[in-house]
Design an enzyme around this catalytic site. Structure first.
Site, mmCIF file in Angstrom:
data_model
loop_
_atom_site.group_PDB
_atom_site.id
_atom_site.type_symbol
_atom_site.label_atom_id
_atom_site.label_comp_id
_atom_site.label_asym_id
_atom_site.label_seq_id
_atom_site.Cartn_x
_atom_site.Cartn_y
_atom_site.Cartn_z
ATOM 1 N NE ARG A 1 33.187 11.802 -52.775
ATOM 2 C CZ ARG A 1 33.864 12.099 -53.746
ATOM 3 N NH1 ARG A 1 33.769 11.732 -55.026
ATOM 4 N NH2 ARG A 1 35.036 12.510 -53.219
ATOM 5 C CE1 TYR B 232 8.458 8.102 -59.853
ATOM 6 C CE2 TYR B 232 10.557 8.351 -60.358
ATOM 7 C CZ TYR B 232 9.490 8.455 -59.742
ATOM 8 O OH TYR B 232 9.841 9.498 -58.574
ATOM 9 C CG ASP C 158 12.740 0.850 -62.658
ATOM 10 O OD1 ASP C 158 12.613 0.038 -61.824
ATOM 11 O OD2 ASP C 158 12.815 2.246 -62.391
ATOM 12 C CE LYS D 193 9.477 3.842 -54.846
ATOM 13 N NZ LYS D 193 9.521 5.107 -54.428
HETATM 14 N N1 PLP Z 1 11.856 3.689 -60.404
HETATM 15 C C1 PLP Z 1 10.391 3.324 -60.412
HETATM 16 C C2 PLP Z 1 9.800 2.318 -60.885
HETATM 17 C C3 PLP Z 1 9.831 4.143 -59.160
HETATM 18 O O1 PLP Z 1 8.397 4.003 -58.826
HETATM 19 C C4 PLP Z 1 10.580 5.049 -58.471
HETATM 20 C C5 PLP Z 1 10.014 6.071 -57.451
HETATM 21 O O2 PLP Z 1 8.763 5.997 -57.187
HETATM 22 C C6 PLP Z 1 11.936 5.261 -58.814
HETATM 23 C C7 PLP Z 1 12.301 4.429 -59.766
HETATM 24 C C8 PLP Z 1 12.593 6.238 -58.202
HETATM 25 O O3 PLP Z 1 13.173 5.947 -57.086
HETATM 26 P P1 PLP Z 1 13.569 6.802 -55.768
HETATM 27 O O4 PLP Z 1 12.405 7.519 -55.281
HETATM 28 O O5 PLP Z 1 14.057 5.836 -54.676
HETATM 29 O O6 PLP Z 1 14.723 7.800 -56.294
#
Ligand code: PLP
Length: 385
Positions: free
Chosen positions: A53, A106, A177, A202
């Site tokens: 952890r 998102y 992001d 992704k």
């Molecule tokens: N940021 C973006 C742009 C996303 O498209 C997503 C999920 O689709 C996330 C963050 C969240 O990621 P996770 O599903 O791995 O928690």
């Protein structure tokens, strides 16, 4: 030793050569001969590995790899993209603080910001992401974070990162992001970001088989602060998830280019189809972010949206596809489709959907690496239906 003892105490071999791929250290803890080293390892991320952890060599290899790709000083891997976003925001925000956030984000991130407002006493001002003056005007003495996406989900809006980070000022943490771009298309730290977050689920992992996240820091103190908080939050990934992500990362450059070649073919053909109202791929010169994207990105990405007439057309289209699969997520080898208003952005009300550029007819495609003509055959047949 008796067999009962021997089976418990398997020796870990010492190496005199270097493995070609990063080994999987699937262990929850590490043993010591020195108590001081054990105690010290619990106080900082760069001491001895103590407990997974707090840190793990496989996880650290992933953190170092992504930090290097993004041009950061250090990175923190997490169990999901939302884990990375939570770790960064919760480590830096307290009741009474203020956040400036881009409107088109998102859905999960918008839901988190909504929770921070409702339950944690944080206030949020949403901005368009084009105009640095809007950020300057939104600034308050208690502003702590500016939150942006490099290529916004799902509209393909590209924020003018250097102008917005500069407008926020040095004392505000600019968090970007970079999931849709990956570090191959954009390295936000080069453009003034303080922290870059990824859903490694992704493009970084890239095979639709692992859930993970990474936060990369320009500044070592910010990293240490977030590491301390993440240890308490418990967002650390399992070593096997980090190992799968590392394995995927090795082909990132090949995959990103193959995805984008297909995305361009589909975006241009969709733009010429009579059933399609608009295509939101920033590589098209009709996209409002095209000029900014050309300046900041080394490519335009391969997850984008387009608009059909209405929600009914959207629903019919996504279920008429045969090769392209109706599924969440993006960045894997297979092409996926979803209907943002009813899935990825379902937490948003009509006003928030409209502000984020999403209609009932908006469709999101994560374009995979199959043959482009096979994909177009499936998409055009579903459009005709
Ligand atoms: N940021 C973006 C742009 C996303 O498209 C997503 C999920 O689709 C996330 C963050 C969240 O990621 P996770 O599903 O791995 O928690």
């Amino acid at each position: 030793m008796q067999p009962d003892t021997r089976v418990v105490h398997t020796e870990v071999p010492a190496l005199t050569s270097t493995p070609l791929s990063v080994p999987l250290y699937q262990t929850s803890g590490f043993s010591f001969t020195d108590l001081d080293a054990f105690a010290d390892g619990m106080t900082r991320p760069d001491g001895a590995f103590v407990y997974t952890r707090f840190g793990n060599p496989t996880v650290r290899a992933l953190e170092d790899a992504v930090a290097g790709l993004e041009g950061g000083t250090a990175a923190l891997a997490t169990a999901s993209g939302m884990g990375a976003i939570n770790a960064v925001l919760l480590a830096h925000l307290a009741a009474g603080d203020h956040v400036i956030a881009q409107r088109a984000l998102y859905g999960g991130t918008l839901a988190l910001l909504g929770d921070l407002e409702r339950r944690w006493g944080v206030t949020v001002t949403y901005v368009g992401g084009h105009d640095p003056e809007e950020v300057r005007a939104a600034r308050r003495p208690e502003t702590r974070v500016l939150y942006l996406e490099t290529i916004a989900n799902p509209t393909g809006h590209v924020s003018d990162l250097p102008a917005l980070a500069e407008a926020a000022g040095d004392d505000v943490l600019t968090v970007v992001d970079n999931t849709f771009a990956s570090p191959l298309l954009c390295r936000p730290i080069e453009h003034g970001a303080d922290v870059v977050v990824h859903s490694a689920t992704k493009y970084l992992g890239g095979h639709s088989d692992v859930t993970g996240g990474v936060a990369v820091f320009a500044d070592d103190d910010r990293y240490r602060e977030t590491w301390r908080h993440s240890v308490e939050l418990g967002v650390t990934p399992d070593p096997f998830a980090a190992w799968l992500t590392l394995r995927g990362l090795r082909t990132l450059a090949l995959r990103v280019r193959a995805h984008e070649r297909n995305a361009e073919v589909l975006a241009r053909r969709l733009a010429g189809h009579p059933a399609v109202r608009a295509v939101h791929w920033p590589g098209l010169d009709t996209h409002p972010s095209h000029t900014v994207a050309k300046r900041l990105l080394d490519g335009y990405g391969s997850t984008f949206s387009f608009d059909l007439a209405d929600a009914e057309a959207g629903r019919r289209f996504v279920t008429a596809l045969e090769l392209v699969r109706l599924a969440p997520s993006l960045g894997g080898p297979e092409t996926l489709v979803l209907h943002p208003a009813s899935t990825s952005h379902r937490q948003l009300d009509d006003g928030q959907l409209a502000a984020g550029g999403i209609t009932g007819g908006t469709i999101r495609l994560s374009v995979g690496i199959e043959d482009a003509d096979d994909l177009w055959h499936d998409v055009s047949r579903a459009l005709d239906r």
